[in-house]
Motif scaffolding. Sequence first.
Motif, PDB file in Angstrom:
ATOM      1  N   ARG A 167       2.124   7.605  -1.124  1.00  0.00           N
ATOM      2  CA  ARG A 167       2.537   6.789   0.021  1.00  0.00           C
ATOM      3  C   ARG A 167       3.883   7.267   0.574  1.00  0.00           C
ATOM      4  O   ARG A 167       4.084   7.323   1.793  1.00  0.00           O
ATOM      5  CB  ARG A 167       2.622   5.319  -0.387  1.00  0.00           C
ATOM      6  CG  ARG A 167       1.262   4.637  -0.550  1.00  0.00           C
ATOM      7  CD  ARG A 167       1.415   3.221  -1.077  1.00  0.00           C
ATOM      8  NE  ARG A 167       0.153   2.520  -1.098  1.00  0.00           N
ATOM      9  CZ  ARG A 167      -0.307   1.736  -0.124  1.00  0.00           C
ATOM     10  NH1 ARG A 167       0.425   1.578   0.968  1.00  0.00           N
ATOM     11  NH2 ARG A 167      -1.465   1.128  -0.213  1.00  0.00           N
ATOM     12  N   ASN A 171       4.838   8.564   4.282  1.00  0.00           N
ATOM     13  CA  ASN A 171       5.932   7.977   5.056  1.00  0.00           C
ATOM     14  C   ASN A 171       6.903   9.045   5.558  1.00  0.00           C
ATOM     15  O   ASN A 171       7.414   8.965   6.680  1.00  0.00           O
ATOM     16  CB  ASN A 171       6.694   6.959   4.202  1.00  0.00           C
ATOM     17  CG  ASN A 171       5.893   5.690   3.972  1.00  0.00           C
ATOM     18  OD1 ASN A 171       4.833   5.509   4.559  1.00  0.00           O
ATOM     19  ND2 ASN A 171       6.395   4.819   3.113  1.00  0.00           N
ATOM     20  N   SER A 184       4.461   0.985   6.882  1.00  0.00           N
ATOM     21  CA  SER A 184       4.070   1.667   5.655  1.00  0.00           C
ATOM     22  C   SER A 184       4.952   1.254   4.485  1.00  0.00           C
ATOM     23  O   SER A 184       4.476   1.073   3.364  1.00  0.00           O
ATOM     24  CB  SER A 184       4.145   3.186   5.858  1.00  0.00           C
ATOM     25  OG  SER A 184       3.240   3.606   6.848  1.00  0.00           O
TER      26      SER A 184
END
Length: 241
Positions: A167, A171, A184
């Motif tokens: 993740r 980002n 996010s």
Amino acid sequence: MKLVNPLDYPLAVLAGAVVLVVGVRISHLPSVVMLPLAVGVATGTAILRQSHEPQSLNLGDPELEKQVQAIQQQARSLADKTGAFRLEATRLLTNASQMELLVAVQYACDRAVELPGKIDQMIQRLQHSDPTLLSASELQRQLQEAETRLRSSSGAAREQLQTLTDRLRRNLQLVQQGQDVRQSQIANLSMLVTDTAGVLQALQNKLRTANLTDAAQAMELRSLSEDLNSVQSNVDLLISR
């Protein structure tokens, strides 16, 4: 509390109107008496309605605010449950041989109870930053730290870190493209709160059903406590600057 406009709340306007009509038309009271009373009722009703509304976080994005408020509520509920579970563990783990396990469980619970405060820190950052929230250098540092920890982790902690690393990498790409990364980042935080709830539930279930005199089962409890600590470390990584 900020000033409230009764006109923003149809129910408040209706309440004031009903009081005015009943007083003037039915009770035949002077309008000079009923008008201030009706305004007072409308204002009081509006204040009551406002008090039940989530306070604005001033993020400039209503959808983002809803997501953050939902996480806040989830974290506060989780903190309350964690506090109750900590007391339960203290009642169950009473033997001298279980003191080390009790300390591990209590420490993990204490860290989970800190979640609402950590989320408040993240909100403050959201309120005082531009829409990209984090600079590329900050995200790069977080990503490097996550990757370093990933190389030395195993089991459930490794799975959690792998997800967070993926993740953070996405980002970083968003920031480099000049896009708003706040959604996010909040999704990352929501994932970690959900992970905390899941590990805490597993720990609670295990504590209630385990044979606490069995070394292997006691080790499983300790392992779950470590998993809970690991999730909180991931939260710390996410909100760090």
